[in-house]
Design an enzyme around this catalytic site. Structure first.
Site, short mmCIF file in Angstrom:
data_model
loop_
_atom_site.label_atom_id
_atom_site.label_comp_id
_atom_site.label_asym_id
_atom_site.label_seq_id
_atom_site.Cartn_x
_atom_site.Cartn_y
_atom_site.Cartn_z
N GLU A 47 0.82 -1.11 -0.20
CA GLU A 47 0.04 -0.05 -0.08
C GLU A 47 0.74 1.27 -0.07
O GLU A 47 0.38 2.27 0.31
CB GLU A 47 -1.10 -0.06 1.38
CG GLU A 47 -1.79 -1.18 1.63
CD GLU A 47 -2.55 -1.55 0.47
OE1 GLU A 47 -2.72 -1.04 -0.57
OE2 GLU A 47 -3.39 -2.87 0.59
N ASP A 96 -1.15 -0.94 -10.14
CA ASP A 96 -1.55 -2.39 -9.86
C ASP A 96 -1.57 -2.90 -11.08
O ASP A 96 -2.29 -2.63 -12.12
CB ASP A 96 -2.95 -2.44 -9.12
CG ASP A 96 -2.84 -2.38 -7.45
OD1 ASP A 96 -1.95 -2.11 -6.96
OD2 ASP A 96 -3.89 -2.21 -7.12
#
Length: 617
Positions: free
Chosen positions: A199, A395
């Site tokens: 993250e 991502d």
């Protein structure tokens, strides 16, 4: 843009480093559909195999790509898992059969274009099956090949994507990293130089208190001094990681990628009022300051915000273009998609048919636009002694799964930068650091790339209960691994290893993320409670072992059952969790250039503290 000269060998004026974060939580043996193994099958078919095909095209044409590709350790464990290798061909076969059935239906209904799209899906999944068989079921081997030849640089991640700012012990942070390095070496064959901090989470060294009480009612320990993430990375010989924009420049709140997915784009970003020109500080790497051995200082690359919007935003970014494949509308049974985006506010019933060739062509225009944005961002630094570098992280599953044409877009970027004289070159993180110095030291506060830029996504009223279980589990695991009775017998080691596996799976940040976003809340809660229950079962089994040196028949059977279900990290070392455990020494002496500030570096933002830029010695 002008065509590049085939004899041009001048130094690039600037660099683009694409970073793709490939990760899925552990789903093997934990459900199939709609949540579970289906996630892994979809990602493999729609992202990982198409990405390998794209890399094969670039290798064939001798075109550099040089991105940083993170394959998270828990993803590596799943891609190599016997259950996935056995089940994935069955999944592909189901998709192939469904495409044939759709084709027959559309032909009978007189829908000739949709029948042709069904044939497109038949070819797509047949190619995936052929590619998987050609790799002998070893997708990792495909990525390892491109890593070995230098077309990509594979980096690592936390072992199970544990969110490091909120983990409760230094040993847990170190274990996530050290096990990640061990797993990376086992699968990829070499030590990783970079890491995707889960993250993009970062916490500096300093005093820390447990933020929630313990579920077991045990008294909360007093606050204590913690190491910074940079120290744990340095101890494991990690050269670089990535942080979000606001940790480097707090002059403006930048929306997180996950906010952009919901269509949240600030007005100044929509109207181009935020320009890259004066923000030179985002386009250079920095050593991370902190109370650790600066001879082995680790480096950060900041995330560029403007280029990220173009991919993350399903509303105003490239994936929202009308011609691209719509992600949500599917035909059942089979789940194939036959409709295009059409428009961001268009109802499902009004979606228009998808034309794959038209969508593929559109990626070239969007790739050209992206290269233009990178050029505009970097051009003010083109004459600097040290060329600027723009870091654009995403991502990986966005490309192919969420944005179906995304892999074609990535390939188009590589081809444009190869074919045209832009002055910009693709480069990996370690390749840049081997050639150019850092801009100095930077002291950062705690933060992430999540909504609000802090820990809120993972610690909030809906998720704080998970940490009431994680923290006592971490302390118990540390106690067991420190005392060391597990070292005295193979059975003791087996139990301690499974205790550590369940703790790692409990620590996965995916559970809090899925709860907070509501993407799969029920599944995430069930998964968390499953691993918590199994951790406590293993705890009871270990206590029996400590007292008696053996287990009951029922406990032996239950241990074997949990081991079979959560069979990851086969050679896991419980010693990683022993109190004070850390990497002893460093693999090699640092070889990176010293920190030298570029001539045009701006004054630091008020929220950032810079140390003197002196050579490391």
């Amino acid at each position: 843009m002008t065509k590049a000269s085939p004899n041009s060998a001048q130094r690039p004026k600037g660099f683009l480093t694409l970073t793709l974060h490939a990760h899925l939580p552990y789903v093997v043996n934990h459900g199939t559909w709609p949540h579970g193994m289906e996630w892994l099958h979809e990602a493999a078919a729609e992202t990982y195999l198409p990405f390998l095909r794209m890399l094969g095209n670039l290798e064939r044409d001798n075109i550099r790509f040089n991105c940083n590709l993170n394959l998270s350790p828990i993803l590596l464990e799943q891609l190599s898992h016997p259950v996935f290798i056995a089940e994935f061909p069955n999944y592909l076969t189901r998709k192939i059969v469904a495409a044939r059935e759709d084709e027959a239906y559309f032909i009978q209904a007189g829908e000739s274009h949709l029948a042709e799209t069904a044939r497109f899906w038949h070819r797509f999944f047949s190619t995936a099956l052929d590619d998987f068989n050609a790799l002998d079921g070893n997708i990792i081997a495909g990525f390892r090949h491109f890593n070995d030849i230098g077309l990509i640089e594979i980096i690592t991640c936390g072992a199970t994507h544990g969110y490091m700012p909120l983990l409760g012990t230094d040993e847990s942070v170190r274990a996530q990293i050290r096990l990640a390095v061990d797993t990376h070496i086992r699968h990829i064959g070499k030590h990783p130089r970079g890491i995707w901090s889960p993250e993009c989470g970062y916490r500096p060294a300093g005093f820390w208190n447990y933020p929630v009480p313990f579920a077991d009612g045990a008294p909360m320990p007093a606050g204590f001094d913690r190491i910074g993430v940079e120290q744990a990375l340095s101890e494991s010989d990690i050269d670089f990681f990535f942080v979000d924009t606001h940790l480097v420049e707090e002059s403006q709140r930048i929306p997180s990628p996950y906010e952009l997915l919901k269509g949240s784009v600030p007005r100044d970003l929509q109207t181009e009022q935020m320009t890259h020109g004066p923000h030179r500080s985002l386009y250079q790497p920095y050593y991370v300051d902190g109370p650790y051995d600066k001879r082995y200082a680790t480096t950060i690359f900041p995330r560029d915000p403007k280029t990220g919007i173009q991919v993350w935003s399903g509303d105003t970014g490239y994936p929202g273009d009308a011609v691209y494949l719509d992600f949500h509308k599917k035909r059942w049974p089979g789940g194939h998609r036959y409709w295009r985006v059409t428009g961001s506010k268009v109802d499902m019933g009004d979606k228009q048919p998808y034309y794959p060739q038209e969508a593929a062509e559109r990626t070239k225009a969007h790739a050209s636009n992206f290269v233009h944005l990178v050029y505009e961002a970097l051009k003010s630094g083109f004459n600097d002694t040290i060329p600027p570098i723009l870091c654009s992280p995403f991502d990986a599953e966005l490309f192919g799964h969420w944005w179906f044409e995304g892999a074609l877009w990535l390939e188009a970027i590589a081809r444009i930068l190869h074919d045209y004289d832009t002055g910009i070159q693709l480069i990996s993180g370690s390749e840049y650091l081997d050639q150019y110095p850092r801009a100095g030291f930077i002291a950062m506060h705690e933060g992430s790339w999540g909504a609000e830029g802090n820990n809120h996504v993972w610690m909030n009223p809906d998720t704080s209960w998970t940490y009431t279980h994680i923290y006592p589990a971490e302390l118990y695991a540390r106690e067991v691994c420190t005392v060391g009775h597990w070292r005295n017998s193979p059975l003791g080691k087996r139990i301690a290893q499974q205790l550590c596996r369940e703790l790692l799976l409990l620590e996965s940040s995916d559970w809090q993320f899925l709860i907070t976003t509501g993407a799969a809340r029920d599944y995430a809660e069930i998964r968390f409670l499953t691993h918590n229950d199994q951790f406590n079962e293993i705890k009871t089994i270990y206590q029996t072992f400590e007292a008696n040196g053996r287990l009951t028949v029922a406990q032996e059977a239950r241990l074997a059952e949990i081991e079979l279900r959560d069979t990851v990290f086969p050679n896991i070392d419980p010693g990683l969790w022993a109190a004070g455990a850390k990497q002893e020494g460093h693999i090699q002496a640092p070889t990176f250039p010293p920190a030298i500030p570029p001539a045009s570096a701006p004054a630091p933002a008020p929220a950032v503290a810079y140390a003197k830029s002196e050579p490391i010695d």
